[in-house]
Structure formats: structure tokens, C-alpha cells
Design a protein around this motif. Structure first.
Motif, PDB file in Angstrom:
ATOM      1  N   ARG A 175       3.979  -4.425  -4.053  1.00 43.31           N
ATOM      2  CA  ARG A 175       2.768  -3.673  -4.353  1.00 43.31           C
ATOM      3  C   ARG A 175       2.374  -3.770  -5.818  1.00 43.31           C
ATOM      4  O   ARG A 175       1.590  -2.966  -6.295  1.00 43.31           O
ATOM      5  CB  ARG A 175       2.974  -2.207  -3.994  1.00 43.31           C
ATOM      6  CG  ARG A 175       3.097  -1.963  -2.509  1.00 43.31           C
ATOM      7  CD  ARG A 175       3.023  -0.484  -2.202  1.00 43.31           C
ATOM      8  NE  ARG A 175       3.907   0.314  -3.033  1.00 43.31           N
ATOM      9  CZ  ARG A 175       5.090   0.780  -2.649  1.00 43.31           C
ATOM     10  NH1 ARG A 175       5.528   0.521  -1.459  1.00 43.31           N
ATOM     11  NH2 ARG A 175       5.821   1.507  -3.454  1.00 43.31           N
ATOM     12  N   SER A 187      10.741   7.319  -4.655  1.00 41.32           N
ATOM     13  CA  SER A 187      10.168   6.524  -3.572  1.00 41.32           C
ATOM     14  C   SER A 187       8.838   7.102  -3.113  1.00 41.32           C
ATOM     15  O   SER A 187       7.846   6.383  -2.930  1.00 41.32           O
ATOM     16  CB  SER A 187      11.150   6.467  -2.402  1.00 41.32           C
ATOM     17  OG  SER A 187      10.582   5.809  -1.314  1.00 41.32           O
ATOM     18  N   GLY A 188       8.785   8.410  -2.928  1.00 43.99           N
ATOM     19  CA  GLY A 188       7.557   9.066  -2.492  1.00 43.99           C
ATOM     20  C   GLY A 188       6.433   8.930  -3.498  1.00 43.99           C
ATOM     21  O   GLY A 188       5.282   8.659  -3.143  1.00 43.99           O
ATOM     22  N   LEU A 189       6.753   9.107  -4.783  1.00 42.80           N
ATOM     23  CA  LEU A 189       5.729   8.969  -5.813  1.00 42.80           C
ATOM     24  C   LEU A 189       5.204   7.539  -5.886  1.00 42.80           C
ATOM     25  O   LEU A 189       3.999   7.324  -6.001  1.00 42.80           O
ATOM     26  CB  LEU A 189       6.283   9.378  -7.180  1.00 42.80           C
ATOM     27  CG  LEU A 189       6.392  10.872  -7.425  1.00 42.80           C
ATOM     28  CD1 LEU A 189       7.127  11.148  -8.736  1.00 42.80           C
ATOM     29  CD2 LEU A 189       5.014  11.513  -7.469  1.00 42.80           C
ATOM     30  N   ARG A 190       6.109   6.587  -5.800  1.00 44.09           N
ATOM     31  CA  ARG A 190       5.663   5.187  -5.866  1.00 44.09           C
ATOM     32  C   ARG A 190       4.795   4.823  -4.665  1.00 44.09           C
ATOM     33  O   ARG A 190       3.852   4.061  -4.785  1.00 44.09           O
ATOM     34  CB  ARG A 190       6.865   4.258  -5.962  1.00 44.09           C
ATOM     35  CG  ARG A 190       7.494   4.295  -7.328  1.00 44.09           C
ATOM     36  CD  ARG A 190       8.510   3.203  -7.513  1.00 44.09           C
ATOM     37  NE  ARG A 190       8.966   3.176  -8.884  1.00 44.09           N
ATOM     38  CZ  ARG A 190      10.217   3.049  -9.252  1.00 44.09           C
ATOM     39  NH1 ARG A 190      11.145   2.898  -8.336  1.00 44.09           N
ATOM     40  NH2 ARG A 190      10.548   3.040 -10.522  1.00 44.09           N
ATOM     41  N   ALA A 191       5.105   5.382  -3.510  1.00 41.78           N
ATOM     42  CA  ALA A 191       4.320   5.090  -2.316  1.00 41.78           C
ATOM     43  C   ALA A 191       2.938   5.734  -2.377  1.00 41.78           C
ATOM     44  O   ALA A 191       1.952   5.143  -1.948  1.00 41.78           O
ATOM     45  CB  ALA A 191       5.061   5.575  -1.065  1.00 41.78           C
ATOM     46  N   ARG A 192       2.872   6.946  -2.937  1.00 40.64           N
ATOM     47  CA  ARG A 192       1.608   7.683  -2.959  1.00 40.64           C
ATOM     48  C   ARG A 192       0.759   7.392  -4.194  1.00 40.64           C
ATOM     49  O   ARG A 192      -0.444   7.623  -4.184  1.00 40.64           O
ATOM     50  CB  ARG A 192       1.883   9.182  -2.888  1.00 40.64           C
ATOM     51  CG  ARG A 192       2.362   9.613  -1.525  1.00 40.64           C
ATOM     52  CD  ARG A 192       2.820  11.059  -1.527  1.00 40.64           C
ATOM     53  NE  ARG A 192       3.395  11.466  -0.265  1.00 40.64           N
ATOM     54  CZ  ARG A 192       4.636  11.225   0.113  1.00 40.64           C
ATOM     55  NH1 ARG A 192       5.434  10.557  -0.673  1.00 40.64           N
ATOM     56  NH2 ARG A 192       5.072  11.628   1.279  1.00 40.64           N
ATOM     57  N   MET A 193       1.396   6.937  -5.257  1.00 34.67           N
ATOM     58  CA  MET A 193       0.679   6.730  -6.518  1.00 34.67           C
ATOM     59  C   MET A 193       0.974   5.328  -7.053  1.00 34.67           C
ATOM     60  O   MET A 193       1.575   5.168  -8.109  1.00 34.67           O
ATOM     61  CB  MET A 193       1.101   7.798  -7.529  1.00 34.67           C
ATOM     62  CG  MET A 193       0.876   9.222  -7.044  1.00 34.67           C
ATOM     63  SD  MET A 193       1.612  10.480  -8.114  1.00 34.67           S
ATOM     64  CE  MET A 193       0.602  10.339  -9.569  1.00 34.67           C
ATOM     65  N   ALA A 194       0.541   4.320  -6.311  1.00 35.44           N
ATOM     66  CA  ALA A 194       0.856   2.937  -6.663  1.00 35.44           C
ATOM     67  C   ALA A 194       0.280   2.530  -8.010  1.00 35.44           C
ATOM     68  O   ALA A 194       0.793   1.621  -8.661  1.00 35.44           O
ATOM     69  CB  ALA A 194       0.353   1.999  -5.571  1.00 35.44           C
TER      70      ALA A 194
END
Length: 147
Positions: free
Chosen positions: A82, A110-117
């Protein structure tokens, strides 16, 4: 055996499901296949990652470390695909986070990277939660996580 991302996914699935059988169902594998894989992984590490009981499995203290690291590695591997185009890198913002080392950290990353690319994440690992408060007061970090 060489440790692979699929092995880390199995460990995380077992930890999340709380049982080998439920993890196998979620992964689309048979329970014996996941049990065999878990034995191989634990043999690779040289010590148990999970304590087995009649109600399922629980992470050992060593298992907490392994699964937290596995979640971080998987999040980083997922982020590789990404990456923004070269010109977009300069426009990325950085979220500075101070955190104690806990099993929650890798999931949060992991959650932050997925939601805030579009946001770059800089994690400052600290020992004491009081240090997180100091860093927030100094303006050295934007957020903190202590568990």
C-alpha cells in the motif's frame, strides 16, 4: 523449517480465536492441520506459545511477545503493498505515538495503518506510562497507548 508470514497468521488466528479448532475454521483449514502447524512453529521457537486447556488455549508469557511481534510483522508486510506513489510520499503526515510494549500495540499499529494509509506512523516505545504523559505534555508525541 523457515518461519513464514503464513505461520505468523496462524499464531494470530489462534490467539484471536482462543482455540485451535475455531482458528482452523476461520482460516479454512482442518483442526489437525492447524495443530500440526502449531507444533512445528513451537518446535521452531523452542518453547510453547500457547497453554492448552479444556476451554481452549491461552498465550504463555513468551507467546504474548511472539504474537505481538507477529502482528507487527504482518502489519508491516501488508503495508508494503500500500505504499503511495513517489510524489505522494512528501505529502504524508506523521502520527507520533508513545506506547508501552503490550500485545495491544501491534494490533493498534495494524489498525491505524489499515485505516489511515496516508499517515506515516512513528512509534516511540517507553517503559513507564508516566513517561508517555511527559512526552504528551512536551508535545513530543501526538498520542499515547499504555496497557
Amino acid at each position: 523449517m523457515e518461519l513464514e508470514l503464513r505461520h505468523l497468521r496462524v499464531l494470530c488466528a489462534i490467539a484471536d480465536a482462543g482455540s485451535v479448532g475455531r482458528a482452523a475454521a476461520e482460516l479454512g483449514y482442518s483442526q489437525p492441520a492447524v495443530s500440526t502447524q502449531l507444533r512445528r512453529i513451537e518446535r521452531y521457537f523452542g518453547e510453547p506459545v500457547f497453554e492448552r486447556g479444556p476451554a481452549g488455549v491461552q498465550l504463555t508469557p513468551y507467546g504474548f511477545e511472539v504474537v505481538a511481534s507477529a502482528r507487527d510483522v504482518l502489519a508491516r508486510a501488508d503495508a508494503i503493498g500500500r505504499r503511495p506513489a513517489a510524489g505522494a510520499v512528501a505529502a504524508r503526515r506523521t502520527l507520533r505515538v508513545a506506547a508501552t510494549n503490550s500485545p495491544m500495540l501491534a494490533g493498534m499499529v495494524s489498525g491505524l495503518r489499515a485505516r489511515m494509509a496516508d499517515v506515516s506512523l512513528a512509534v516511540n516505545s517507553v517503559y513507564a506510562s508516566s513517561r508517555i504523559v511527559e512526552l504528551l505534555e512536551e508535545g513530543a508525541v501526538d498520542a499515547g497507548l499504555a496497557a
